[in-house]
Scaffold this motif. Structure first.
Motif, PDB file in Angstrom:
ATOM      1  N   LEU A  81      -0.238  -4.056  10.300  1.00 15.54           N
ATOM      2  CA  LEU A  81      -0.083  -5.245   9.450  1.00 15.54           C
ATOM      3  C   LEU A  81       1.276  -5.886   9.671  1.00 15.54           C
ATOM      4  O   LEU A  81       1.405  -7.125   9.721  1.00 15.54           O
ATOM      5  CB  LEU A  81      -0.252  -4.856   7.980  1.00 15.54           C
ATOM      6  CG  LEU A  81      -1.666  -4.510   7.524  1.00 15.54           C
ATOM      7  CD1 LEU A  81      -1.643  -3.996   6.082  1.00 15.54           C
ATOM      8  CD2 LEU A  81      -2.587  -5.723   7.621  1.00 15.54           C
ATOM      9  N   PHE A  82       2.312  -5.072   9.803  1.00 14.50           N
ATOM     10  CA  PHE A  82       3.656  -5.606  10.021  1.00 14.50           C
ATOM     11  C   PHE A  82       3.726  -6.371  11.344  1.00 14.50           C
ATOM     12  O   PHE A  82       4.372  -7.428  11.426  1.00 14.50           O
ATOM     13  CB  PHE A  82       4.685  -4.484  10.017  1.00 14.50           C
ATOM     14  CG  PHE A  82       4.778  -3.742   8.708  1.00 14.50           C
ATOM     15  CD1 PHE A  82       4.263  -4.301   7.545  1.00 14.50           C
ATOM     16  CD2 PHE A  82       5.363  -2.485   8.645  1.00 14.50           C
ATOM     17  CE1 PHE A  82       4.344  -3.627   6.342  1.00 14.50           C
ATOM     18  CE2 PHE A  82       5.456  -1.808   7.436  1.00 14.50           C
ATOM     19  CZ  PHE A  82       4.933  -2.377   6.286  1.00 14.50           C
ATOM     20  N   LEU A  83       3.030  -5.851  12.360  1.00 17.88           N
ATOM     21  CA  LEU A  83       3.026  -6.542  13.657  1.00 17.88           C
ATOM     22  C   LEU A  83       2.295  -7.874  13.569  1.00 17.88           C
ATOM     23  O   LEU A  83       2.705  -8.879  14.185  1.00 17.88           O
ATOM     24  CB  LEU A  83       2.368  -5.651  14.717  1.00 17.88           C
ATOM     25  CG  LEU A  83       3.149  -4.387  15.096  1.00 17.88           C
ATOM     26  CD1 LEU A  83       2.340  -3.541  16.067  1.00 17.88           C
ATOM     27  CD2 LEU A  83       4.507  -4.751  15.710  1.00 17.88           C
ATOM     28  N   ILE A  84       1.196  -7.885  12.803  1.00 21.36           N
ATOM     29  CA  ILE A  84       0.456  -9.147  12.629  1.00 21.36           C
ATOM     30  C   ILE A  84       1.307 -10.163  11.882  1.00 21.36           C
ATOM     31  O   ILE A  84       1.368 -11.352  12.251  1.00 21.36           O
ATOM     32  CB  ILE A  84      -0.869  -8.884  11.887  1.00 21.36           C
ATOM     33  CG1 ILE A  84      -1.800  -8.041  12.760  1.00 21.36           C
ATOM     34  CG2 ILE A  84      -1.550 -10.191  11.504  1.00 21.36           C
ATOM     35  CD1 ILE A  84      -3.067  -7.603  12.061  1.00 21.36           C
ATOM     36  N   LEU A  85       1.980  -9.716  10.790  1.00 22.80           N
ATOM     37  CA  LEU A  85       2.824 -10.644  10.019  1.00 22.80           C
ATOM     38  C   LEU A  85       4.015 -11.127  10.837  1.00 22.80           C
ATOM     39  O   LEU A  85       4.539 -12.223  10.587  1.00 22.80           O
ATOM     40  CB  LEU A  85       3.306  -9.949   8.738  1.00 22.80           C
ATOM     41  CG  LEU A  85       2.229  -9.684   7.684  1.00 22.80           C
ATOM     42  CD1 LEU A  85       2.795  -8.861   6.534  1.00 22.80           C
ATOM     43  CD2 LEU A  85       1.646 -11.000   7.157  1.00 22.80           C
ATOM     44  N   MET A  86       4.431 -10.326  11.798  1.00 24.15           N
ATOM     45  CA  MET A  86       5.556 -10.733  12.648  1.00 24.15           C
ATOM     46  C   MET A  86       5.209 -11.992  13.453  1.00 24.15           C
ATOM     47  O   MET A  86       6.095 -12.809  13.764  1.00 24.15           O
ATOM     48  CB  MET A  86       5.908  -9.584  13.601  1.00 24.15           C
ATOM     49  CG  MET A  86       7.201  -9.790  14.378  1.00 24.15           C
ATOM     50  SD  MET A  86       8.656  -9.508  13.358  1.00 24.15           S
ATOM     51  CE  MET A  86       8.527  -7.744  13.133  1.00 24.15           C
TER      52      MET A  86
END
Length: 753
Positions: free
Chosen positions: A520-525
């Motif tokens: 999720l953090f990579l997607i939000l990045m």
């Protein structure tokens, strides 16, 4: 030659020195002839004689003086002897003068003593005759008769009335009357205990008290009851008698192939019938006698302190039962070990029937059979657990149901006895711990079991199956506890519930949660790469949709829930895991949104739409987004600030908005000009490094100081370059910084930090 020199010469001479030693040995030497020895002795004697003569001549005056003194001494001694003779004569006369009165006084004292004894005998004789005459008037009152007989017995025992013919017949009859009264009272005691006549029992003890034999009678009575009870217990546990009764009852059966099995079963049934009958009839009747005895004695406060009759009897009952049980054959002991709760039930039912608060279970005397029962029970509880894991990597529902059934049986057989229930609850806890340990040993907690790219692997599916098995096992035991909640002691329930706390799917779910959060953090990045966030056209009256990264986020969350998280059946652990993921996602989304650079008006509208769509994206994880608490309120607060000016944002923050001051200030940097650089840009960080810093620095004070550094740098830049005016956002940021610090100080003061 001087006398001293003569003595020294003789002492040092080898020949003469032998005559100076006390010895029975002959003094004749081997080297000197007898004549020579005699001559030498003569010489020595002559020397001594001359020495003596010389000393006498030298000191003849002193010798004469001493001789005269001796005569004076003899005269004085003669005078003393005469005086002693006179003293002895005087003493003899004095003796004669004292002896005569003493002899007279001695004779008179003896006469007085005899007179006193005679008077006492007459007085006691009178009292005995008076008391004896009283007996005729109290024939119908045993208590008073006992009192008079005791007084008579005390009077008779004080003196020897032998030879007083008037009392001979009375003394004999007193003893007979006392014996008859005691026998009658003892017989009445036994009959009163049998009939339960409390009034007559009181009369008996009044008689015993007046005869001063209460303690003896109580001891004899209780010992008699215990001896009778010992015989009844021995008979009930007599394996030969039980076997004979079983043979008689099964003599008409014809079952050659099952004869031994049936006989063993019938023996067990008959044995417990005997024990139950023993407690319901014989033991209960004996206890009621002792309790009645105790109650009667308690009412008669004057007879002494006998408050523990029933307690001593109760303790002796346990000791006698355990002793008789130990002497019983192995088959009887094995039956008691297997069905030990039945024995406790007999004792507990007996206590409830007696309704005596002073009595309590004496378990120490039964510890041997209780420990054996608990040991076998633990073996029965562990057996299905070990068997199911020995046969399969993941047990099936039937095997788990069987283990739960054994646990339920173990808990149910202890109903009615709190201590046994607690002991069995501890054994159940060990069984649960064994179950959890077996499952944990078969789980794989490597990093590859949390992959969320390919379909679930065999290791992931096995982990999920193990977690579901433990969850089913735990839920079934909780259902058993719920059904037995009103019957089991709360301590037992608590022990089992505490052992279930270690059973959870959370460790495996946590691995998935970490992997999902990282994705999720990579997607939000990728939010920072969205071109729509920097578009300069006006978004008014335009139909806009959410950003591509948000659509990807929605698809990813739905896929993880449907494919991976749905494998787990433990709803509470799954809900906690999903809430954890959702909170982390909201927090990361807010941090990214507040640090998007550059950000246009069009971009703010897009982010506002993304805020709304984030709730939809998280809906597969949480049915009610409000369950996220502060994170949900912060998301709503973020959604509202997109349509506000910096002044309005600052005002809403002062009015108590939910967003942290540090995040609001980071967001306001997007309204500033190019000279007012964002904090992470001032530090030379990219977005990933900023996110890592925020994750490791969750303290709001640290974050405010981080933003304050960027403001200080901008202030220095304005002064150095002599810029006329500050950016219009700068004063707002300063005010928010001050408000944020004051808010933290106020909060710390209220907390006492």
């Amino acid at each position: 030659m001087d006398a001293k020199d003569v003595c020294i010469e003789i002492e040092n001479d080898e020949f003469y020195s032998k005559f100076l030693v006390d010895s029975v040995k002959p003094l004749i030497g081997e080297n000197i002839s007898v004549s020579d020895q005699v001559n030498k002795l003569a010489v020595g004697i002559e020397k001594l004689s001359k020495s003596l003569e010389k000393q006498v001549l030298d000191k003849h005056n002193d010798l004469l003086t001493q001789a005269s003194h001796i005569s004076d001494l003899e005269a004085m001694l003669e005078s003393v002897r005469g005086q002693v003779q006179n003293l002895l004569k005087g003493a003899e006369k004095l003796k004669d003068r004292v002896h005569s009165p003493y002899s007279t006084l001695e004779k008179q004292t003896l006469m007085l003593e005899r007179v006193q004894i005679t008077c006492n005998l007459l007085r006691h004789t009178s009292k005995i005759l008076v008391s004896w005459n009283k007996l005729s008037s109290v024939k119908d009152n045993p208590a008073k008769e006992a009192m008079i007989l005791f007084e008579l017995n005390e009077l008779i025992s004080d003196y020897n009335f032998e030879g007083i013919t008037i009392l001979d017949d009375v003394i004999k009859q007193v003893e007979c009357r006392k014996t008859d009264l005691l026998n009658n009272a003892t017989d009445l005691l036994q009959s009163s205990l049998l009939s339960g006549d409390k009034t007559k029992l009181l009369q008996c003890f009044k008689v015993f008290h007046n005869l001063q034999c209460t303690e003896e009678q109580i001891k004899v009575t209780v010992d008699s009851i215990l001896n009778d009870l010992r015989k009844e217990i021995s008979t009930a546990l007599n394996v030969q008698m039980v076997s004979i009764e079983v043979k008689k009852s099964s003599s008409g059966r014809v079952a050659p192939g099952k004869a031994n099995i049936m006989n063993a079963h019938d023996f067990k049934v008959k044995l417990w019938d005997n024990i139950e009958k023993l407690f319901k009839v014989d033991v209960y009747n004996s206890c009621t006698k002792v309790v009645m005895l105790q109650n009667v004695v308690n009412e008669l406060h004057a007879i002494g302190n006998f408050r523990n009759i029933s307690k001593h009897f109760w303790n002796n009952l346990f000791l006698i039962f355990s002793a008789e049980l130990e002497k019983s054959p192995l088959t009887v002991n094995q039956s008691v070990e297997i069905d030990f709760p039945k024995l406790l039930k007999c004792f507990n039912e007996l206590l409830s029937r007696l309704k005596c608060r002073d009595l309590e279970m004496n378990r120490s005397s039964l510890s041997r059979w209780e420990n054996a029962f608990l040991s076998k029970s633990l073996g029965k509880l562990l057996e299905p657990v070990r068997t199911m894991w020995h046969l399969n990597q993941v047990p099936n529902m039937d095997q788990i149901d069987n283990a739960v059934r054994v646990i339920a049986e173990a808990l149910s057989i202890s109903l009615g006895d709190k201590q046994l229930s607690i002991s069995l609850a501890n054994s159940v806890a060990k069984s649960i711990k064994q179950m959890n340990m077996e499952a944990e040993q078969r789980m794989s907690l490597d990093s590859d079991v949390a992959q969320i790219i390919e379909p679930p692997t065999s290791a992931q599916q096995k982990n999920a199956d193990l977690c579901n098995t433990l969850y089913y096992f735990s839920s079934q035991i909780k259902r058993v506890l719920m059904n037995m909640n009103s019957m089991l002691p709360q301590e037992s329930i608590q022990i089992v519930q505490n052992s279930l706390k270690d059973i959870s799917s959370m460790p495996v779910l946590q691995l998935f949660a970490e992997t999902i959060k990282n994705s999720l953090f990579l997607i939000l990045m990728t939010m920072h790469d969205e071109p729509d966030l920097t578009r300069g056209d006006d978004p008014t009256n335009k139909s806009l949709s959410c950003s591509p990264y948000m659509k990807e986020l929605q698809q990813f969350v739905s896929r993880c829930k449907d494919i991976y998280l749905s494998m787990f059946q433990e709803k509470s652990a799954l809900d906690d895991c999903c809430v954890n993921i959702s909170k982390a996602c909201v927090e990361c989304f807010i941090q990214h949104v507040c640090n998007v650079r550059p950000l246009t008006k069009f971009g703010r509208v897009k982010l506002q739409i993304d805020c709304q769509q984030l709730e939809t994206a998280l809906s597969p994880l949480v049915n009610d987004i409000t369950e996220l608490g502060d994170h949900y309120r912060q998301l709503k607060a973020l959604q509202l600030i997109f349509g506000k000016t910096p002044q309005e944002i600052a005002k809403s923050q002062c009015e108590g908005a939910s967003l942290p001051y540090s995040m609001v200030m980071m967001f306001l940097f997007s309204f500033a000009g190019p000279q007012l650089i964002a904090p992470h840009t001032c530090a030379g960080w990219n977005i990933p490094k900023l996110m890592n810093w925020l994750d490791s620095h969750r303290n709001e004070w640290d974050r405010l100081e981080f933003v304050a550094g960027a403001l200080q740098r901008y202030q220095n830049h304005v002064r150095q370059n002599q810029i006329v005016a500050y950016d219009e956002v700068y004063p707002i940021l300063l005010q928010l910084l001050e408000d944020g610090r004051n808010s933290l100080k106020k909060f710390s003061g209220n907390c006492g930090c």
